[in-house]
Design an enzyme around this catalytic site. Structure first.
Site, short mmCIF file in Angstrom:
data_model
loop_
_atom_site.label_atom_id
_atom_site.label_comp_id
_atom_site.label_asym_id
_atom_site.label_seq_id
_atom_site.Cartn_x
_atom_site.Cartn_y
_atom_site.Cartn_z
N GLY A 268 -2.23 -6.99 7.23
CA GLY A 268 -1.09 -7.85 6.92
C GLY A 268 0.24 -7.10 6.88
O GLY A 268 1.22 -7.49 7.51
N ARG A 269 0.28 -5.99 6.14
CA ARG A 269 1.55 -5.28 5.97
C ARG A 269 1.95 -4.47 7.21
O ARG A 269 2.99 -3.83 7.21
CB ARG A 269 1.51 -4.41 4.73
CG ARG A 269 0.34 -3.45 4.66
CD ARG A 269 0.21 -2.86 3.26
NE ARG A 269 -1.00 -2.05 3.10
CZ ARG A 269 -2.20 -2.53 2.79
NH1 ARG A 269 -2.37 -3.83 2.62
NH2 ARG A 269 -3.24 -1.73 2.66
N GLU A 354 1.12 -0.91 -1.54
CA GLU A 354 -0.16 -1.59 -1.30
C GLU A 354 -1.09 -0.66 -0.51
O GLU A 354 -2.30 -0.72 -0.65
CB GLU A 354 0.05 -2.92 -0.56
CG GLU A 354 -1.13 -3.86 -0.71
CD GLU A 354 -0.85 -5.29 -0.26
OE1 GLU A 354 -1.35 -6.22 -0.90
OE2 GLU A 354 -0.15 -5.46 0.74
N HIS A 385 26.94 1.41 -8.28
CA HIS A 385 27.59 0.78 -9.44
C HIS A 385 26.57 0.23 -10.41
O HIS A 385 26.91 -0.56 -11.29
CB HIS A 385 28.54 -0.32 -8.96
CG HIS A 385 29.63 0.24 -8.11
ND1 HIS A 385 30.86 0.60 -8.61
CD2 HIS A 385 29.64 0.56 -6.78
CE1 HIS A 385 31.59 1.10 -7.61
NE2 HIS A 385 30.87 1.09 -6.50
N LYS A 513 -6.29 -13.02 -8.35
CA LYS A 513 -6.48 -14.26 -7.56
C LYS A 513 -7.62 -15.07 -8.14
O LYS A 513 -7.53 -16.29 -8.28
CB LYS A 513 -6.84 -13.89 -6.11
CG LYS A 513 -5.69 -13.54 -5.22
CD LYS A 513 -6.20 -13.57 -3.77
CE LYS A 513 -5.37 -12.69 -2.87
NZ LYS A 513 -5.95 -12.53 -1.55
C1 G6Q Z 1 -1.13 -7.14 3.35
C2 G6Q Z 1 -1.90 -7.92 2.42
C3 G6Q Z 1 -1.27 -9.22 1.97
C4 G6Q Z 1 -1.41 -10.38 2.96
C5 G6Q Z 1 -1.08 -11.67 2.24
C6 G6Q Z 1 -1.11 -12.86 3.14
O1 G6Q Z 1 -1.50 -6.14 3.88
O2 G6Q Z 1 -3.18 -8.08 2.90
O3 G6Q Z 1 0.09 -9.07 1.66
O4 G6Q Z 1 -0.61 -10.17 4.07
O5 G6Q Z 1 -1.95 -11.85 1.16
O6 G6Q Z 1 -2.37 -13.04 3.71
P1 G6Q Z 1 -2.60 -14.08 4.85
O7 G6Q Z 1 -1.80 -13.69 6.03
O8 G6Q Z 1 -4.06 -14.09 5.13
O9 G6Q Z 1 -2.12 -15.42 4.32
#
Ligand code: G6Q
Length: 549
Positions: A268-269, A354, A385, A513
């Site tokens: 994801g990241r 992360e 500032h 979660k």
């Molecule tokens: C990133 C994580 C996390 C992920 C989100 C959204 O590396 O795994 O930030 O991107 O939880 O996940 P989805 O794209 O599956 O909705």
């Protein structure tokens, strides 16, 4: 890949001994002793200049840090990542964001399949879709062209495209306004929906899994909002998806023809380079997006090919290890002197924290040293500032990464020179500080009385000797932004390799979660909650009363 604990490595032991002297070094003196210090301790790659001369290092420090990278097995780990080995062992996945920026004529076979044609097939679809939206030939259900794009996604499906769209706003299509909704807090979606017209708005539902609670809830609410004004037949003109989960996308009611896929080997990241970058493609156009990918690819080539001693991500990463593990610096501050990079610190927070906010090694043993520092920051000059006071005179040593572009993308006279002057001055001040003698001389020159000088002296002394890096680019553009992001991705990789952790999983986000799901059910009614601790029970009670009233 088994390797001894970090603290057992010869270079780590040598660095511990070396640090016993290095901790007393003054950078002022290091500069005085080494006139070529800037030339010696700076390098250029992929359109970026890194000046790392304002660090508490000498040539021996750098040599030992590079040796530590080698002894950590960095080179083999790097080769394994680029080759598509399943280095994310806990999730049994390859880590191939670098494949997303390979040119069309490259090839990378993973599990018997060349991934490059797949990558480019999706890029081609993003190209033709973005051209239709940008030209106005893709119309909404009322026949009007799209004016607003709302990306609904969270975490990795939000931070990258949002940061990049802001960073490249001066390259953006004039008709299209980009919006990003991530939070399950309805105020986020509400604020956007109150501004846009359903007939001319395109929603991108961006979710790798297509099961993320926040994104699914926002997507359903956006759909319901749309259906208040238009009928179901209009949905395909207004809702597209980016995901790896075709089934869930279809179940939501989005035509798979309007779905842009990616793969489980894109974390994801690390996904802004994939179809998750669709908002950016819509904003800046496919050619600019291609330059963005090419900038990142140039940094990949540098990271793979340059000797470790002249390798920008290695140097940036190992300097971070130096401060984290030998000076106990618990945080690192990111100071972009570029308003359009205002989201870059938040982006790096996810990327680094992360990835490397881990406490066990890839083999499952406790890590012997501190891992990822807290990453934080904001644009200059604003930070000056606010919290720069702490950076100058607080009790912690917080290394700072300055990021600046030599040329602005605006025509306002004078601003850019003032901005750069401040950026360079802060880095100089962190390094030089101001001694008691200098303070005395300055105050005497202003005819301040001697007793007043002595009273104020401790407050007006700056210890200096505070480290920083300076990253300079000619201008912020798609290519340099791509290189900058890839630089930090690889810096993160280098540190993860040294700490021997899996930088690519994120089990730490799971517990909350699951608990939220339980509490959600309790807030919805049913029996009184009594299975939590007294605090959580009481908080739930209060919320139940408020939500039902
Ligand atoms: C990133 C994580 C996390 C992920 C989100 C959204 O590396 O795994 O930030 O991107 O939880 O996940 P989805 O794209 O599956 O909705």
């Amino acid at each position: 890949m088994h390797r001894p604990s970090l603290t057992e490595l010869p270079a780590f032991k040598a660095l511990s001994a070396h640090h016993a002297q290095a901790r007393d070094w003054q950078m002022r003196a290091l500069f005085a002793q080494q006139p070529s210090r800037f030339a010696d301790l700076s390098l250029e790659a992929a359109g970026l200049l890194l000046d790392y001369s304002k660090n508490r290092v000498n040539p021996e420090t750098m040599q030992l840090l590079v040796q530590l990278a080698r002894e950590s097995g960095l080179e083999a780990k790097r080769a394994a990542m680029f080759a598509g080995e399943k280095i994310n062992a806990t999730e049994r996945r390859a880590v191939l964001h670098t494949a997303l920026r390979l040119p069309r004529n490259a090839s990378l076979v993973v599990d018997g399949q060349d991934v490059v044609p797949e990558v480019h097939a999706v890029l081609d679809r993003m190209k033709s879709f973005s051209e239709r939206v940008r030209s106005g030939s893709w119309t909404g259900c009322t026949g009007e062209p799209v004016t607003d794009v709302v990306n609904i996604g969270i975490g990795g499906s939000d931070l990258g495209p949002e940061m990049a769209c802001r960073a490249l706003r001066t390259f953006a299509h004039p008709r299209l306004t980009m919006h990003f909704v991530s939070n399950v807090d309805g105020h986020d979606l509400d604020a956007v929906l109150s501004k846009v017209n359903p007939g001319t708005t395109l929603f991108i539902i961006a979710s790798k899994t297509f099961t993320t609670r926040e994104t699914m809830m926002n997507a359903q609410s956006a759909r319901a909002w749309f259906l208040q004004k238009h009928d179901e037949a209009g949905l395909p003109r207004h809702f597209v998806a980016v995901s790896t989960n075709t089934e869930a996308v279809s179940a939501f009611g989005i035509d798979p023809d309007n779905m842009f896929p990616f793969w489980d080997w894109v974390g994801g990241r690390y996904s802004v380079w994939s179809a998750i970058g669709l908002p950016l493609v819509l904003a800046v156009g496919f050619d600019a997006f291609s330059e963005f990918l090419a900038g990142a690819h140039a940094m990949d080539a540098h990271f793979l090919g340059a000797p470790l001693e002249r390798n920008m991500p290695v140097i940036l990463g190992m300097l971070g290890v130096w401060y984290r593990n030998f000076f106990d610096s618990a945080s690192v501050s990111i100071a972009p002197y570029h308003q359009d990079l205002s989201q870059f610190p938040a982006y790096l927070q996810q990327l680094e924290m992360e990835s490397n906010g881990k406490r066990v090694t890839s083999g499952g043993a406790p890590v012997a040293v501190a891992t990822c520092p807290v990453v934080w920051g904001d644009v200059g000059t604003n930070g000056q500032h606010a919290y720069f006071q702490l950076l100058h005179q607080g009790t912690d040593i917080t290394p700072v990464d300055f990021i600046a572009a030599l040329r602005p993308a605006h025509a306002l006279a004078g601003h850019h020179a003032v901005l750069l002057a401040n950026c360079f001055a802060q880095a100089e001040a962190f390094m030089q500080g101001k001694t008691a003698d200098e303070v005395r001389a300055e105050m005497r020159a202003q005819n301040v009385a001697e007793d007043r000088i002595e009273a104020l002296l401790p407050h007006r002394v700056f210890p200096g000797n505070r480290p920083s890096n300076m990253l300079l680019m000619d201008a912020l553009n798609p290519a340099t932004l791509g290189a900058l992001i890839a630089l930090y991705e690889h810096k993160t990789f280098v540190q993860g390799a040294v700490w021997d952790i899996n930088s690519f999983d994120q089990w730490g986000v799971e517990l909350g979660k699951v608990l939220a799901k339980n509490i959600e059910a309790e807030l919805a009614g049913g029996p009184r909650p009594d299975r939590h601790d007294a605090s959580t029970n009481a908080l739930i009670e209060r919320a139940r009363a408020a939500l039902s009233g």
